[in-house]
Write an enzyme that holds these catalytic residues in place. Structure first.
Site, PDB file in Angstrom:
ATOM      1  CG  ASP A   6      -2.244   0.635   0.973  1.00  0.00           C
ATOM      2  OD1 ASP A   6      -2.309   1.499   0.081  1.00  0.00           O
ATOM      3  OD2 ASP A   6      -3.224   0.302   1.666  1.00  0.00           O
ATOM      4  CD  GLU A  25      -3.751  -0.114  -2.422  1.00  0.00           C
ATOM      5  OE1 GLU A  25      -4.449   0.900  -2.515  1.00  0.00           O
ATOM      6  OE2 GLU A  25      -3.920  -0.971  -1.548  1.00  0.00           O
ATOM      7  CD1 TRP A  26       3.166   4.709  -8.722  1.00  0.00           C
ATOM      8  CD2 TRP A  26       4.421   2.917  -9.236  1.00  0.00           C
ATOM      9  NE1 TRP A  26       4.217   5.140  -9.494  1.00  0.00           N
ATOM     10  CE2 TRP A  26       4.998   4.058  -9.822  1.00  0.00           C
ATOM     11  CE3 TRP A  26       5.024   1.676  -9.414  1.00  0.00           C
ATOM     12  CZ2 TRP A  26       6.156   3.989 -10.597  1.00  0.00           C
ATOM     13  CZ3 TRP A  26       6.176   1.615 -10.179  1.00  0.00           C
ATOM     14  CH2 TRP A  26       6.738   2.766 -10.764  1.00  0.00           C
ATOM     15  N   PRO A  27      -0.414   3.649  -8.881  1.00  0.00           N
ATOM     16  CG  PRO A  27      -1.547   2.470 -10.566  1.00  0.00           C
ATOM     17  CD  PRO A  27      -0.477   2.323  -9.545  1.00  0.00           C
ATOM     18  CG  LEU A  28      -5.339   4.595  -4.972  1.00  0.00           C
ATOM     19  CD1 LEU A  28      -6.798   4.604  -5.339  1.00  0.00           C
ATOM     20  CD2 LEU A  28      -5.145   3.756  -3.725  1.00  0.00           C
ATOM     21  CE1 TYR A  29      -2.852   6.050  -0.939  1.00  0.00           C
ATOM     22  CE2 TYR A  29      -2.069   4.034  -1.979  1.00  0.00           C
ATOM     23  CZ  TYR A  29      -2.765   4.675  -0.977  1.00  0.00           C
ATOM     24  OH  TYR A  29      -3.393   3.936  -0.005  1.00  0.00           O
ATOM     25  CG  ASP A  48      -9.916   1.430  -0.408  1.00  0.00           C
ATOM     26  OD1 ASP A  48      -9.003   1.514  -1.250  1.00  0.00           O
ATOM     27  OD2 ASP A  48      -9.729   1.471   0.819  1.00  0.00           O
TER      28      ASP A  48
HETATM   29  C1  GLA Z   1      -6.125   1.170   1.674  1.00  0.00           C
HETATM   30  C2  GLA Z   1      -6.252   0.138   0.549  1.00  0.00           C
HETATM   31  C3  GLA Z   1      -7.279  -0.904   0.938  1.00  0.00           C
HETATM   32  C4  GLA Z   1      -6.887  -1.581   2.233  1.00  0.00           C
HETATM   33  C5  GLA Z   1      -6.696  -0.525   3.325  1.00  0.00           C
HETATM   34  C6  GLA Z   1      -6.116  -1.127   4.579  1.00  0.00           C
HETATM   35  O1  GLA Z   1      -7.293   1.917   1.826  1.00  0.00           O
HETATM   36  O2  GLA Z   1      -6.617   0.763  -0.655  1.00  0.00           O
HETATM   37  O3  GLA Z   1      -7.420  -1.866  -0.093  1.00  0.00           O
HETATM   38  O4  GLA Z   1      -5.701  -2.306   2.040  1.00  0.00           O
HETATM   39  O5  GLA Z   1      -5.830   0.506   2.887  1.00  0.00           O
HETATM   40  O6  GLA Z   1      -5.892  -0.179   5.584  1.00  0.00           O
END
Ligand code: GLA
Length: 414
Positions: A165, A197-201, A225
């Site tokens: 994450d 989750e690189w591109p999401l951030y 999410d």
């Molecule tokens: C972020 C991620 C979720 C989950 C939570 C856990 O929000 O995007 O998929 O892993 O963290 O805290």
């Protein structure tokens, strides 16, 4: 019925071009040649650490042991679901004397290595979660400054997948961080599937570099999410379609866009909506990571999640991600090119009032219907399995789609 909208036509042209650009180089660890299948605790069990009052649902070794057991006895493993994945909130708040992460001793008394051994004894694989910043999103120790140690710890434990994450991290350092952890994992010599989750951030700041992401990660979250609601699933689909020209060409064997977990079998989606999530996740070549309670799941949801025809679309060896090709009359059409020149078609009814509506399959509504010249064979996979037989360009085939449901078809040219 109106013909394909102007927007639909533009999208189609973009994708006919995109389809011929070969995907960029993927992370060369031999993993995720098909979208990952398994179970991940987050959406359903979140950060429930209260094992005193809720021993059955808290984040503890028992939860994963029980899920692994059920995955074997209830046909999940046989259907292809392989990874049992721990999300946030598993560690102790303190690293050990050697700076290594350790599992919360009360909730994981036998430690992660023993849990991995157990999961492996069932013929399954174990996933774990960490964060490239100073803390995980749930406030547990982050891996910043410990990438090599943490990668080695996970390898020593026999972990098979890492969800990494990006909370508590300066966004400009995301690329460096995700790449360094990719290298650290590789250097352990153990095959560890790397979920990022690189591109999401990065999206809130600039358009991510998908070539770099694909080189470092086996899949990557792009967007918010998932929640247990139709609104959430719709938002994810809209985001994906709105960005498909950027993200679809990045997907292929070894690296996939990850629209987040399947919430099928929980509380928030009607059965038609569950069919839509399953159909569209297969069309999008998404990882199929269920977040539900496999110990207690309704038979219809189970049947849907284990539907071999849908799983075959998801796991098609060509590994091309599908995309939205038209929006017409409150229907959305999504298509995915499959091996053998076949096509998967999803027709989603976005009109959330009234009853089932018919959608005619013709050249006007569906330019790729041209694969039915001179003839094709059509199979309806959802909402029920039906062989629709041999069709031509002149056929007057109409599929009936429930409100917020999806008709899923495969078309084989003859
Ligand atoms: C972020 C991620 C979720 C989950 C939570 C856990 O929000 O995007 O998929 O892993 O963290 O805290």
């Amino acid at each position: 019925m109106k013909p394909v909208t102007k927007m639909g036509a533009v999208v189609l042209v973009l994708f006919t071009i995109g389809a011929f650009i070969s995907p960029v180089k993927s992370l060369d660890n031999g993993l995720a040649l098909k979208p990952t299948m398994g179970w991940l605790h987050w959406e359903r069990f979140m950060c429930n650490v209260d094992c005193d009052t809720d021993p059955n649902n808290c984040i503890s070794e028992n939860l994963y042991i029980q899920m692994a057991d059920v995955m074997v006895t209830e046909g999940w493993k046989e259907a292809g679901y392989e990874y049992v994945c721990i999300d946030d909130c598993w560690p102790s708040h303190q690293r050990d004397a050697k700076g290594r992460l350790q599992a919360d001793p009360k909730r994981f008394p036998r430690g992660i290595k023993k849990l991995a051994d157990y999961v492996h004894s069932k013929g399954l694989k174990l996933g774990i979660y960490a964060d490239l910043g100073t803390f995980t999103c749930g406030g547990f120790p982050g891996s910043m400054g410990y990438y090599d140690i943490d990668a080695q710890t996970f390898a020593d434990w026999g972990v098979d997948l890492l969800k990494f994450d990006g909370c508590y991290m300066k966004w400009t350092l995301l690329g460096e961080g995700y790449t360094n952890m990719s290298i650290a994992l590789n250097q352990t010599g153990r095959s560890i599937l790397y979920s990022c989750e690189w591109p999401l951030y990065e999206w809130p700041h600039h358009q991510p570099d998908y070539a770099a992401i694909r080189k470092a990660c086996n899949h990557w979250r792009n967007f918010a999410d998932v929640y247990d609601s139709w609104d959430s699933v719709k938002t994810i689909l809209d985001w994906t379609a709105d960005h498909q020209d950027v993200i679809v060409p990045a997907a292929g064997p070894g690296g996939w866009n990850d629209p987040d977990m399947l919430v099928i079998g929980n509380f928030g989606l009607s059965h038609a909506q569950q069919e839509s999530q399953m159909a569209l996740w297969a069309i999008m070549a998404s990882p199929l990571l269920m977040s539900n309670d496999l110990r207690d799941i309704c038979p219809r949801s189970k049947q849907l999640l284990q539907n071999t025809r849908i799983i075959a679309i998801s796991q098609d060896p060509l590994g091309r991600q599908g995309y939205r090709t038209a929006k017409v009359d409150s229907f959305e059409v999504w298509e995915r090119h499959l091996s053998g020149g076949r096509l998967a078609l999803a027709v989603m009814n976005k009109q959330e009032i009234g009853g089932p509506r018919g959608f005619p399959l013709t050249l006007a509504t569906l330019p790729s219907w041209k694969i039915c010249h001179p003839q094709c064979n059509v199979t309806q996979v959802l909402p029920s399995y039906k062989e629709l037989g041999v069709q031509t360009l002149l056929s007057k085939l109409v599929v009936v789609v429930n409100p917020s449901g999806t008709a899923l078809l495969t078309v084989t040219p003859i």
